[in-house]
Design an enzyme around this catalytic site. Structure first.
Site, PDB file in Angstrom:
ATOM      1  N   SER A 174       0.809  -1.222   0.000  1.00  0.00           N
ATOM      2  CA  SER A 174       0.000   0.000   0.000  1.00  0.00           C
ATOM      3  C   SER A 174       0.840   1.269   0.000  1.00  0.00           C
ATOM      4  O   SER A 174       0.301   2.367  -0.114  1.00  0.00           O
ATOM      5  CB  SER A 174      -0.949   0.008   1.207  1.00  0.00           C
ATOM      6  OG  SER A 174      -0.226  -0.059   2.429  1.00  0.00           O
ATOM      7  N   HIS A 191      12.303   6.275   4.015  1.00  0.00           N
ATOM      8  CA  HIS A 191      12.915   7.053   2.922  1.00  0.00           C
ATOM      9  C   HIS A 191      13.423   8.398   3.428  1.00  0.00           C
ATOM     10  O   HIS A 191      13.082   8.874   4.523  1.00  0.00           O
ATOM     11  CB  HIS A 191      11.918   7.273   1.786  1.00  0.00           C
ATOM     12  CG  HIS A 191      10.745   8.124   2.118  1.00  0.00           C
ATOM     13  ND1 HIS A 191      10.780   9.504   2.105  1.00  0.00           N
ATOM     14  CD2 HIS A 191       9.473   7.798   2.485  1.00  0.00           C
ATOM     15  CE1 HIS A 191       9.597   9.992   2.428  1.00  0.00           C
ATOM     16  NE2 HIS A 191       8.784   8.967   2.677  1.00  0.00           N
ATOM     17  N   CYS A 193       4.743   6.834   5.983  1.00  0.00           N
ATOM     18  CA  CYS A 193       6.113   6.347   5.841  1.00  0.00           C
ATOM     19  C   CYS A 193       6.938   6.662   7.078  1.00  0.00           C
ATOM     20  O   CYS A 193       6.538   7.446   7.937  1.00  0.00           O
ATOM     21  CB  CYS A 193       6.769   6.976   4.610  1.00  0.00           C
ATOM     22  SG  CYS A 193       6.041   6.429   3.043  1.00  0.00           S
ATOM     23  N   ASN A 230       9.924   8.638   7.944  1.00  0.00           N
ATOM     24  CA  ASN A 230      10.760   9.728   7.440  1.00  0.00           C
ATOM     25  C   ASN A 230      12.072   9.788   8.213  1.00  0.00           C
ATOM     26  O   ASN A 230      12.070   9.771   9.452  1.00  0.00           O
ATOM     27  CB  ASN A 230      10.056  11.065   7.604  1.00  0.00           C
ATOM     28  CG  ASN A 230       8.971  11.318   6.555  1.00  0.00           C
ATOM     29  OD1 ASN A 230       8.400  12.398   6.519  1.00  0.00           O
ATOM     30  ND2 ASN A 230       8.686  10.345   5.720  1.00  0.00           N
TER      31      ASN A 230
END
Length: 434
Positions: A342, A347, A365, A367
């Site tokens: 999904s 990152h 996400c 971070n």
């Protein structure tokens, strides 16, 4: 026990010890039924002749052998395996040969239930299986059965092994198999499929298969793979009846390597910190920002599915292709590791450096700052586990490689075969047998 025999040329009798092992046992049996036995030899014992020795092949063995398939079976699948049962004896030899005399290679399942050819049999070919067993007196019995395989079917369907052969993965990488997306293996055929999926690991580790859907299943050991494991996989599906008139296209084999170095990552919402460990030792920590309340990060045991030095996150499809608002964006991304189908990643996020370590602002996400993201990218491999903790939202079933997000007991519920023996840490072969 001794017997008296005439020593030729010496004019006197000497005691001669009957032969040991099975020859002695058979001699004793013959004497007990009244059969005469005569030894003729030299007094010094340099040589002796056993006159009237029985032909062991002519004696009736108590061993009874049953072979499957039954004799003269027609249209047998090319995935046919041999079943052998022996009563009142022990199997010593089993061979399978084709009509031209070629010997078929193969081996027993670990539980001894069947003998499995090393590759699919040929279509429209007659094979003969021959078994030999010995009873308790070591008198041999023999049995043969012949069968003919079916003609090659026109309606065959392929399957694929997701893992790349000879590739090295992290120690949480499952073995994954896919059938075509538009097909679902009927439930009454899934146990047959599992039995033809062979996994052999060195060192041996107990494992099992789990069907996430009718066309996707995964294999994992009970715990993470032992560092340095070598895993041989054979999808023995060539010619296997799959239901709905379909048959497996071909066998697929591969060898998967597990890194000797364990590398794990944990992201903790409580501390807003990421911790990387190597072989159990902490090697790096970094501040993070997880998903905001409207787009929370999932908590659970995830696995690095993909590594991308550069990519683009594009969510504009939901907005008619337009970049607008906070949730419809098109952004260049560096140093990314995919965790879910999904779209949750670890990152580089230079825009949220000021928030990292203090509050959550991402779209789900993990971070991290650019330098930390590059370090993590170079540190991780496909198959490394990533545990996200404390977000309050559980990782959805099957959203990514979620085999280890279940307990072992939960994972076993997705198999159509009996659970592997808890006392057997040997290799698993074709559905929890080995």
């Amino acid at each position: 026990m001794t017997s008296t025999a005439r020593a030729v040329g010496q004019g006197r009798c000497v005691p001669l010890l009957l032969m040991e092992s099975r020859f002695r046992r058979r001699t004793l049996m013959l004497v007990s039924t009244g059969t005469a036995v005569l030894f003729v030899g030299t007094a010094c014992g340099n040589s002796a002749t056993f006159v009237g020795a029985p032909d062991l092949e002519e004696l009736d063995s108590a061993a009874q052998i049953t072979l499957t398939p039954e004799n003269e079976t027609e249209d047998a699948p090319v995935t046919t395996e041999l079943e052998v049962s022996v009563e009142d004896g022990e199997l010593t030899t089993l061979t399978l040969t084709s009509a031209d005399g070629e010997t078929v290679e193969g081996d027993w399942r670990a539980d001894g239930s069947t003998w499995v050819p090393a590759e699919p049999l040929s279509y429209e070919t007659t094979y003969t299986a021959r078994a030999v067993a010995l009873d308790k007196h070591e008198i041999p019995a023999e049995s043969e059965t012949s069968f003919t395989t079916m003609a090659s079917p026109g309606n065959r369907m392929g399957a694929s092994l997701w893992n790349s052969s000879e590739y090295e993965y992290g120690n949480a990488m499952p073995i994954m198999i896919d059938f075509p997306r538009d097909y679902s293996v009927p439930e009454d055929k899934r146990d047959d499929v599992e039995r033809r999926l062979f996994v052999e690991s060195d060192p041996p580790q107990m494992g099992a298969w789990h069907w996430f859907s009718g066309n996707h299943l995964e294999y994992r050991p009970k715990e993470f793979w032992v560092p340095g494991s070598v895993v041989k996989v054979r999808l023995g599906l060539g010619g296997l009846p799959l239901g709905d008139g379909l048959y497996g296209m071909q066998d697929i084999s591969g060898t998967i390597h597990i890194s000797s170095t364990t590398r794990h990552i944990e992201a903790d919402n409580a501390t807003k910190q990421l911790t990387a460990t190597e072989n159990g030792e902490v090697v790096k920590t970094a501040p993070i920002s997880l998903g905001k309340d409207s787009t929370p990060s999932y908590s659970g045991t995830m696995i690095v599915m993909e590594r991308l030095a550069e990519t683009v996150f594009d969510t504009t499809a939901a907005c008619g292709g337009k970049v607008e608002g906070d949730d419809c964006y098109r952004t260049d991304i560096q140093w990314a590791e995919r965790l879910t189908w999904s779209g949750q990643f670890i990152h580089s996020a230079p825009w949220s450096v000021g928030d990292q370590g203090t509050r959550n602002v991402s779209h789900g996400c993990v971070n991290v700052a650019p330098d930390d993201a590059e370090w993590i990218y170079n540190f991780t491999r496909l198959g490394d586990p990533v545990v996200v903790k404390g977000t309050g939202v559980e990782l959805p079933y099957g959203d990514g490689f979620t085999a280890y997000d279940m307990s072992w007991e939960e994972f076993l519920e997705g198999s159509y075969l009996p659970a592997p023996d808890a006392e057997d840490d040997g290799d698993e072969e074709s559905g929890n047998d080995d």
